[in-house]
Write an enzyme that holds these catalytic residues in place. Structure first.
Site, PDB file in Angstrom:
ATOM      1  N   LYS A  14       0.815  -1.221   0.000  1.00  0.00           N
ATOM      2  CA  LYS A  14       0.000   0.000   0.000  1.00  0.00           C
ATOM      3  C   LYS A  14       0.848   1.270   0.000  1.00  0.00           C
ATOM      4  CE  LYS A  14      -2.209   0.060   3.663  1.00  0.00           C
ATOM      5  NZ  LYS A  14      -2.975   0.498   4.860  1.00  0.00           N
ATOM      6  N   ARG A  89     -11.542   3.204   8.832  1.00  0.00           N
ATOM      7  CA  ARG A  89     -11.309   1.894   9.444  1.00  0.00           C
ATOM      8  C   ARG A  89     -12.582   1.194   9.873  1.00  0.00           C
ATOM      9  NH1 ARG A  89      -5.872   0.381  11.191  1.00  0.00           N
ATOM     10  NH2 ARG A  89      -4.536   2.020  10.406  1.00  0.00           N
ATOM     11  N   ARG A 123      10.560 -10.441   6.802  1.00  0.00           N
ATOM     12  CA  ARG A 123      11.180  -9.147   7.078  1.00  0.00           C
ATOM     13  C   ARG A 123      12.250  -9.287   8.167  1.00  0.00           C
ATOM     14  NH1 ARG A 123       6.109  -5.046   7.369  1.00  0.00           N
ATOM     15  NH2 ARG A 123       5.797  -6.087   9.371  1.00  0.00           N
ATOM     16  N   ARG A 156      11.353  -8.425  13.734  1.00  0.00           N
ATOM     17  CA  ARG A 156      10.610  -7.525  14.620  1.00  0.00           C
ATOM     18  C   ARG A 156       9.817  -8.331  15.633  1.00  0.00           C
ATOM     19  NH1 ARG A 156      10.050  -2.433  12.136  1.00  0.00           N
ATOM     20  NH2 ARG A 156      10.888  -2.541  10.039  1.00  0.00           N
ATOM     21  N   ARG A 167      -3.453  -9.835  13.663  1.00  0.00           N
ATOM     22  CA  ARG A 167      -3.611  -8.590  12.896  1.00  0.00           C
ATOM     23  C   ARG A 167      -4.437  -8.820  11.634  1.00  0.00           C
ATOM     24  NH1 ARG A 167       1.967  -7.802  14.101  1.00  0.00           N
ATOM     25  NH2 ARG A 167       2.660  -7.980  11.959  1.00  0.00           N
TER      26      ARG A 167
END
Ligand code: ZN
Length: 217
Positions: A14, A89, A123, A156, A167
């Site tokens: 995004k 949201r 990541r 992370r 999430r």
């Protein structure tokens, strides 16, 4: 003037897609999360309210979110338009937005959860210099070491499969009503976010009837 909303789960590209689009068409990329952080960092009145809510462990309410978004858009630094990211949201915020601003289109970046897991869980971060890596697209030259400073790379703390699944669930739950509302207004353009970034960008421009190349380029 063009007014777009971009929607997509974390890892859908995004931010990258918004930046390319805005850069080429002189639009402003409005990241609502960043706007919140700006208020908190600069100790504004809204920032103080946001901080108070978050310190109490509550979610920032719709009224406050709307104030932040309205305040940001009232700056009118978007003569050629904007791409807003991280908002709305929920259904109520979407209603407010549709009523207050004439939206030209919603770019919905579609990506299967399995692909999000693959992207996000690959990541890596250098805790020393802050450089980001990705074991699929942006591999470090030496495995597990930062190219810049040589420090050992870490994952992370919130990039665990469990945290990511939570999430993803949260995202789908909250996004579904927003997308349904926008679909009823027939402004949603579904774009497959799996191909290379350039191809995704081309698909976005085609969906929005924008020229493939920006004027003058
Ligand atoms: Zn480093």
């Amino acid at each position: 003037m063009r007014k777009y909303v971009i929607m997509g789960v974390q890892g859908s590209g995004k931010g990258t897609q918004s930046e390319i689009l805005c850069g080429d068409f002189d639009m402003v990329h409005i990241n609502v999360g960043d706007t919140f952080r700006w208020h908190v960092k600069n100790h504004t009145k809204l920032g103080a309210q946001v901080k108070r809510v978050m310190n109490a462990g509550d979610l920032v309410g719709d009224d406050l979110v709307e104030s932040v978004v309205r305040g940001r858009l009232d700056q009118h630094d978007w003569n050629y338009g904007f791409v807003i990211d991280g908002f709305p949201r929920n259904g109520r915020q979407a209603e407010f937005f549709m009523e207050s601003y004439d939206i030209d289109g919603v770019i919905h970046l579609e990506i299967p959860d399995a692909e999000v897991r693959r992207r996000v869980l690959s990541r890596r971060l250098c805790p020393n210099c802050g450089m980001d890596y990705n074991l699929i697209a942006d591999r470090p030259e030496v495995e597990g070491c930062c190219d810049i400073c040589g420090h050992e790379l870490l994952t992370r703390a919130d990039d665990t499969p469990e945290a990511l699944d939570a999430r993803l669930r949260d995202y789908h739950e909250k996004t579904r009503p927003v997308l349904e509302l926008f679909r009823r207004k027939e402004v949603v353009h579904d774009v497959d976010a799996r191909p290379e970034p350039e191809r995704v960008q081309a698909a976005i421009r085609e969906a929005l009837h924008l020229p493939a190349l920006a004027p003058g380029k």
